[in-house]
Write a protein that holds these residues in place. Structure first.
Motif, PDB file in Angstrom:
ATOM      1  N   GLY A 392       0.834  -1.199   0.000  1.00  0.00           N
ATOM      2  CA  GLY A 392       0.000   0.000   0.000  1.00  0.00           C
ATOM      3  C   GLY A 392       0.873   1.255   0.000  1.00  0.00           C
ATOM      4  N   ALA A 393       1.911   1.232   0.811  1.00  0.00           N
ATOM      5  CA  ALA A 393       2.827   2.371   0.879  1.00  0.00           C
ATOM      6  C   ALA A 393       3.531   2.588  -0.464  1.00  0.00           C
ATOM      7  N   LEU A 394       3.995   1.496  -1.063  1.00  0.00           N
ATOM      8  CA  LEU A 394       4.683   1.603  -2.359  1.00  0.00           C
ATOM      9  C   LEU A 394       3.736   2.175  -3.417  1.00  0.00           C
ATOM     10  N   THR A 395       2.494   1.705  -3.349  1.00  0.00           N
ATOM     11  CA  THR A 395       1.496   2.217  -4.296  1.00  0.00           C
ATOM     12  C   THR A 395       1.314   3.719  -4.128  1.00  0.00           C
ATOM     13  N   LYS A 396       1.275   4.165  -2.884  1.00  0.00           N
ATOM     14  CA  LYS A 396       1.129   5.595  -2.632  1.00  0.00           C
ATOM     15  C   LYS A 396       2.293   6.378  -3.222  1.00  0.00           C
TER      16      LYS A 396
END
Lengths: 475, 475
Positions: A392-396
């Motif tokens: 999720g963080a990488l996607t952000k």
């Protein structure tokens, strides 16, 4: 709200549930669904399969056994992939919405080790034994429970805890640490809780759990755990105070991530694609680990059962047949065969004893193997959510880069997102690193133990046969 | 004529049947009922139960497998108890109706040994190997059969014999020697005769048969056997001559008993009650032996089957599960576990190999045990008739004593009956003695062999595990 077809609301990542917090009321274990298939009041040698731990330890949930657990877990990945990232506070953190003061003592340090990021070692490592399960009573004997004696090596002060205390602690930790694989407790059980075999097995499960807690640099040092380990059993007031303090911990959710301290400066930044690649590789690894530990657990269970029943039976039938033969030779009036019938009778006893050795062997080797596998299946059930927070963080970060290119976001804001994602990455990689280390440590040790016990076993069998063979020398 | 409900006429004691005598025609084995349950064209690992040998080797009889054999044997005792005594010529002999000239070379000597009467030792003991089963053909390849190479140790001249030659010999011996337990041949078989496993097993059965033939002082030296062992395979004329000579032997039936030479003089007489007591004791012994060897054979068969299937499967499933686990560790990108996954993979192979060891083990130990038990079940099936001849003689003596008291018989005649019964008693006790000796010899040897093989097996298993354990040292 539950999706169609899936009847149970899934708790936030921490898998906490109201009853663990707040009320100090006696929580009656018998109101929980007994979610161990085949374990209801079971007596040995019915071996438990830790299937339900695959769905994770849903503290307090009405969690049906077997397949529903599996499908719930699948749904949680599909529907809550995003939600886990959100509910853990990870998204809020990455987007810069968390703020607060972090005391030095609350900092969780990630350092750069020889194999990359790792949790900073615990400067005061310790262990804690789980001993002496004893039946206690309350309400003038109306209510019974089992209490365990815990002796932490750093205090050497023994405390007594019961399962519900462990369960409370688990809830606190699972809620607090979204980037850490908190080991699962042995299963709840409604009936048969006072059976000797169950208590013995539960004690071993708790001992494994405790070992993993103490082995983890972050978990070992956290306040709730220290409170659990050190608060004197007799001091109910102190217990409640510590309990409430833990439950009021503000460094949870998005704020939790503020406590993570990572390496800075040149060479300390993490390449996004490198992180993604490592995390994907780890995902493949945990998937294969999950499948193979499940299969090995199932096989071990079957192998144990076969030894206790079939193998024992076969060897004892051979023994019985030799016994009948020796009895025939006893009818030899001319006593040609006095020595022979005794030797054959001895051989019969040897085979009978070998049957008993087979039946007893799983306790010596397979049981320990299955305990370990159950613990690891708990860890492996945790990792999908840990991975999803990271993803999720990488996607952000990817989104923010795109927004900048599209002129929708200021560069500075995007850089902040990257920086905070970096923190999550360091933590995740540290956790992956820890898992690998402890995996190798445990499986090496377990395989050695298993083989040593198997060798001892076959040596014992050989010895019985050699004793029997010797008897024919005087025939 | 057959009794109601029992369809097969029972042959005279010798169990001979026309087809074995006279005609030299090619006897087609395929016209015989395949009386081995489950052995029709069977391939390994279907283990044969030698159930039908219990009913005795009814050469040439249509002998259905299983229960009928058993009930026929029971009936033969009930109805033919008297008939066996009669048909063997025992009654005629005891009553003094036999007469004839006995050449020295035809005398069978019973001597008094340390444990009572025994057959006089063969002054020229020998053995004979059964080797090299080879497929031969006749009629331009239209007919095939297996020929075995026999090498008697006293001539060292190899001869070749096929199953029908053995069968012919058996018929001659069983007919001639009512007081001797002639070992049974391995079963006839109609189909699957050229299967490698069948041939191998038959060869072993013939080898055991041959050992018991050579070990018996009377059987070893008898003419028909010597003809069988020494007549050159290429000399068909000599074979037929010897064959007809044996079939024309006059010292059979009542006359056979004339050839038995017993100890004489003071202390050489046998007390009637003593003989009866010994024979009754022997009967109890053989009954118990029969039950226990049958049970042991059945157990061994089952144990073998379980090792080849179940045990092998369990160990190989463990190996397979370890293999999956090692493959998971191979996915550990950080190569924490390079040594571990190899050690686990090696462990997987060790368990796979252990499975194969279990599957192969019955060939090493249980097969030999079952061959021996089959041979003994043949002997044990012979003894009821031998005992009945003896009991018939004892009954005649008691009758004759009563007749004398009642004035119906002259004393001299009664004394003659007692004297001739005495001869039968000496022979029977000698045979009982021989059986005990050979029983102890064989079962001691077999148990030692079995245990030695089992020890070797478990040592091999232990070694595999030790090799695997060693691999973890470098992890």
């Amino acid at each position: 709200s539950p999706a169609a077809g899936y009847p149970f609301p899934l708790a936030p990542y921490g898998r906490s549930y109201q009853p663990n917090q707040g009320s100090d009321d006696d929580w009656d274990e018998s109101s929980t669904v007994a979610d161990e298939p085949g374990a209801l009041g079971s007596s040995y040698p019915d071996y438990e399969l830790s299937l339900s731990s695959r769905g994770g330890h849903m503290a307090g949930h009405l969690h049906p056994p077997g397949s529903s657990a599996k499908s719930s877990a699948t749904v949680s990945r599909n529907l809550n992939r995003f939600s886990t990232f959100v509910k853990s506070g990870g998204e809020a953190f990455v987007l810069g919405e968390a703020s607060g003061f972090v005391k030095d003592g609350d900092k969780l340090c990630v350092v750069l080790g020889p194999r990359g990021p790792e949790w900073q070692e615990n400067p005061y490592p310790f262990q804690c034994s789980i001993e002496d399960p004893t039946k206690q009573t309350k309400f003038k004997g109306m209510k019974s429970y089992i209490a365990y004696k815990l002796v932490p090596s750093h205090t050497r002060q023994q405390v007594h805890r019961r399962y519900k205390h462990f369960d409370w602690l688990y809830g606190r930790l699972a809620e607090k640490f979204p980037v850490i694989s908190v080991p699962h407790l042995p299963e709840k059980q409604a009936t048969g809780r006072f059976e000797e075999d169950f208590i013995s097995k539960r004690r071993k499960g708790l001992a494994w759990w405790m070992d993993h807690m103490c082995s983890h640099p972050v978990l070992a040092q956290c306040d709730a755990f220290q409170h659990f380990l050190t608060c004197p059993s007799t001091d109910e007031k102190a217990w409640k105070q510590g309990k409430r303090k833990a439950e009021k911990d503000e460094m949870v959710g998005a704020n939790f991530f503020l406590t993570i301290s990572v390496p800075t400066g040149p060479g300390a930044g993490l390449d996004l694609q490198e992180v993604e690649s490592q995390v994907d590789g780890f995902k493949a690894f945990t998937k294969k680990m999950d499948e193979s530990t499940l299969q090995l657990n199932h096989t071990a269970n079957e192998f144990a059962r076969k030894q206790v029943t079939g193998f024992k039976k076969e060897y004892q039938k051979v023994g019985h047949s030799f016994k009948c033969l020796s009895q025939a030779f006893e009818l030899d009036q001319q006593a040609f065969s006095a020595g022979l019938n005794q030797a054959i009778a001895f051989t019969a006893e040897a085979y009978d004893a070998i049957g008993d050795l087979f039946a007893d062997q799983p306790r010596q080797d397979l049981d320990a193997m299955m305990d370990l596998l159950a613990l690891y299946q708990g860890h492996l059930a945790n990792f999908p959510d840990i991975v999803h927070v990271q993803k999720g963080a990488l996607t952000k970060v990817k989104e923010s880069k795109r927004h900048v290119e599209e002129g929708k976001m200021e560069l500075q804001k995007a850089e902040g997102i990257q920086e905070r994602c970096n923190i999550i990455s360091f933590a995740t990689l540290a956790e992956i690193n820890h898992f690998h280390k402890i995996c190798v440590r445990d499986f090496k040790s377990q395989m050695q133990h298993f083989l040593q016990q198997q060798i001892l076993f076959f040596q014992k069998v050989t010895q019985k046969l050699e004793e029997a063979l010797h008897k024919y020398n005087s025939v």
